[in-house]
Design a protein around this motif. Structure first.
Motif, PDB file in Angstrom:
ATOM      1  N   SER A  23      12.466 -35.353   8.361  1.00  0.00           N
ATOM      2  CA  SER A  23      12.726 -34.560   9.558  1.00  0.00           C
ATOM      3  C   SER A  23      12.102 -33.171   9.448  1.00  0.00           C
ATOM      4  CB  SER A  23      14.235 -34.435   9.800  1.00  0.00           C
ATOM      5  OG  SER A  23      14.848 -33.760   8.709  1.00  0.00           O
ATOM      6  N   THR A  25      12.301 -29.408  11.640  1.00  0.00           N
ATOM      7  CA  THR A  25      13.136 -28.719  12.618  1.00  0.00           C
ATOM      8  C   THR A  25      12.688 -27.269  12.786  1.00  0.00           C
ATOM      9  OG1 THR A  25      14.748 -28.117  10.915  1.00  0.00           O
ATOM     10  CG2 THR A  25      15.126 -30.187  12.119  1.00  0.00           C
ATOM     11  N   THR A  26      13.247 -26.622  13.828  1.00  0.00           N
ATOM     12  CA  THR A  26      13.001 -25.198  14.075  1.00  0.00           C
ATOM     13  C   THR A  26      14.306 -24.563  14.535  1.00  0.00           C
ATOM     14  OG1 THR A  26      11.705 -23.598  15.365  1.00  0.00           O
ATOM     15  CG2 THR A  26      12.298 -25.649  16.465  1.00  0.00           C
ATOM     16  N   THR A  27      14.431 -23.280  14.319  1.00  0.00           N
ATOM     17  CA  THR A  27      15.639 -22.569  14.748  1.00  0.00           C
ATOM     18  C   THR A  27      15.582 -22.190  16.220  1.00  0.00           C
ATOM     19  OG1 THR A  27      14.679 -20.460  14.052  1.00  0.00           O
ATOM     20  CG2 THR A  27      16.034 -21.640  12.433  1.00  0.00           C
ATOM     21  N   ASN A  29      13.213 -23.476  19.661  1.00  0.00           N
ATOM     22  CA  ASN A  29      12.065 -24.206  20.214  1.00  0.00           C
ATOM     23  C   ASN A  29      11.604 -23.668  21.566  1.00  0.00           C
ATOM     24  OD1 ASN A  29      14.129 -25.034  21.840  1.00  0.00           O
ATOM     25  ND2 ASN A  29      13.972 -27.213  21.304  1.00  0.00           N
ATOM     26  N   CYS A  43       9.791 -23.027  11.197  1.00  0.00           N
ATOM     27  CA  CYS A  43       9.601 -24.443  10.902  1.00  0.00           C
ATOM     28  C   CYS A  43      10.197 -24.742   9.530  1.00  0.00           C
ATOM     29  CB  CYS A  43       8.114 -24.788  10.921  1.00  0.00           C
ATOM     30  SG  CYS A  43       7.728 -26.503  10.494  1.00  0.00           S
ATOM     31  N   TYR A  45      11.520 -28.331   6.910  1.00  0.00           N
ATOM     32  CA  TYR A  45      11.460 -29.787   6.766  1.00  0.00           C
ATOM     33  C   TYR A  45      12.424 -30.247   5.685  1.00  0.00           C
ATOM     34  CZ  TYR A  45       8.211 -28.380   3.055  1.00  0.00           C
ATOM     35  OH  TYR A  45       7.624 -27.777   1.966  1.00  0.00           O
ATOM     36  N   VAL A 117       7.479 -30.665  14.729  1.00  0.00           N
ATOM     37  CA  VAL A 117       8.399 -30.058  15.666  1.00  0.00           C
ATOM     38  C   VAL A 117       7.586 -29.176  16.607  1.00  0.00           C
ATOM     39  CG1 VAL A 117       8.920 -28.015  14.255  1.00  0.00           C
ATOM     40  CG2 VAL A 117      10.599 -28.841  15.908  1.00  0.00           C
TER      41      VAL A 117
END
Length: 303
Positions: A23, A25-27, A29, A43, A45, A117
């Protein structure tokens, strides 16, 4: 207690079967920042990628053109000097309206190990006074198109039209005072169209550009006048043209009658020339009929 046991069983099952999520992810988007200010695109992972994971950032602008921002751990040439990497995050020191678009953080670690992401970056730019095109005069029954556009505002502004300082609703059928109106208004494109104008559509118009980056801006207003077809003027013009043609014909006839105009040269018959050669021999007694040794030309040649 029971739920904790289920989680432990699930983790054991995933580790035993080798299933991994990879996965990314970002805080945040959806980043919004004012023009000429700095911002961070984050970013991260999962640990499945391991310590040798490769991180790259791509950018796609609002026109659909795509390019690398960070490749092989380094900013590309167009972004060198104003973009830096700290960890897996992307820091832009000074954004411009050209930075509007979508940024993809892509993480890979080997065959089949990939995740990404997406972060939307909106550069906030207040609208400028829009450019408006308003016809000053339109004939009843004709199409009238009023346009409004601002190319500076970000996010792209929406548009409002005013007639005689009264806001025109996008859907006139929903407002009692505009139910008889026949216009079509697009808040996105800024176009105000009358398929067939009437005298009621005459008035003073102006447009306003609006977004949430700053104060609304309006264009300079202009009066649009709807006029009836000038049937009387057309008929009068035709009559005047016919009278002028009649006077011109009478003038030519009178000048010809009085001999003021040059006459065509009359053709004269060409004069005939008779050629009568003299006798080769002259006798004392004058000539008679044909004699030996003599030749007389009796016929004439007419030229």
């Amino acid at each position: 207690m029971f739920s904790t046991g289920l989680v432990s069983v699930a983790l054991f099952f995933l580790s035993a079967t080798g299933v991994r999520s990879f996965s990314v992810t970002t805080t945040n988007n959806n980043v919004r920042v004012k023009e000429n200010e700095g911002t961070d695109l984050t970013c991260s992972y999962s640990a499945d990628f391991g310590s040798s994971a490769r991180v790259e950032w791509k950018f796609k602008d609002i026109k659909g053109s795509q390019t690398y921002v960070v490749f092989d751990g380094k900013p590309t040439q167009p972004y060198a000097g104003r973009v830096t990497m700290y960890g897996n995050n992307l820091r832009i020191s000074k954004v411009t309206r050209k930075d509007n678009g979508v940024y993809d953080c892509e993480v890979s670690a080997g065959e089949g190990q990939f995740g990404e992401v997406r972060v939307q970056l909106t550069v906030m730019v207040p609208p400028s006074p829009p450019m408006c095109r308003i016809p000053s005069s339109v004939t009843t029954g004709k199409v009238a198109m009023l346009t409004c556009h601002d190319g500076d505002g970000s996010p792209p502004p929406t548009y409002k039209w005013y007639k005689d300082n009264i806001l025109m609703p996008v859907d006139p059928s929903k407002i009692a005072g505009f139910r008889n109106a026949t216009y079509k208004l697009s808040a996105t494109s800024g176009n105000l169209e009358y398929p067939a104008v009437t005298k009621m559509d005459s008035g003073h118009y102006y447009c306003e550009a609006v977004n949430d980056a700053g104060a609304p801006q309006r264009c300079k207003g202009l009066k649009m006048e709807v006029r009836d077809r000038n049937t009387g003027g057309i008929v009068a013009g035709v009559i005047v043209a016919l009278l002028l043609l009649l006077l011109l014909g009478l003038g030519i006839w009178y000048a010809h009658k009085k001999g003021y105009l040059p006459k065509k040269a009359e053709s004269k018959p060409k004069p005939s020339v008779v050629y009568q050669p003299t006798s080769l021999h002259s006798g004392d007694g004058g000539g008679g009929d044909d004699e030996d040794g003599e030749f007389k030309q009796k016929s004439s040649f007419v030229v």
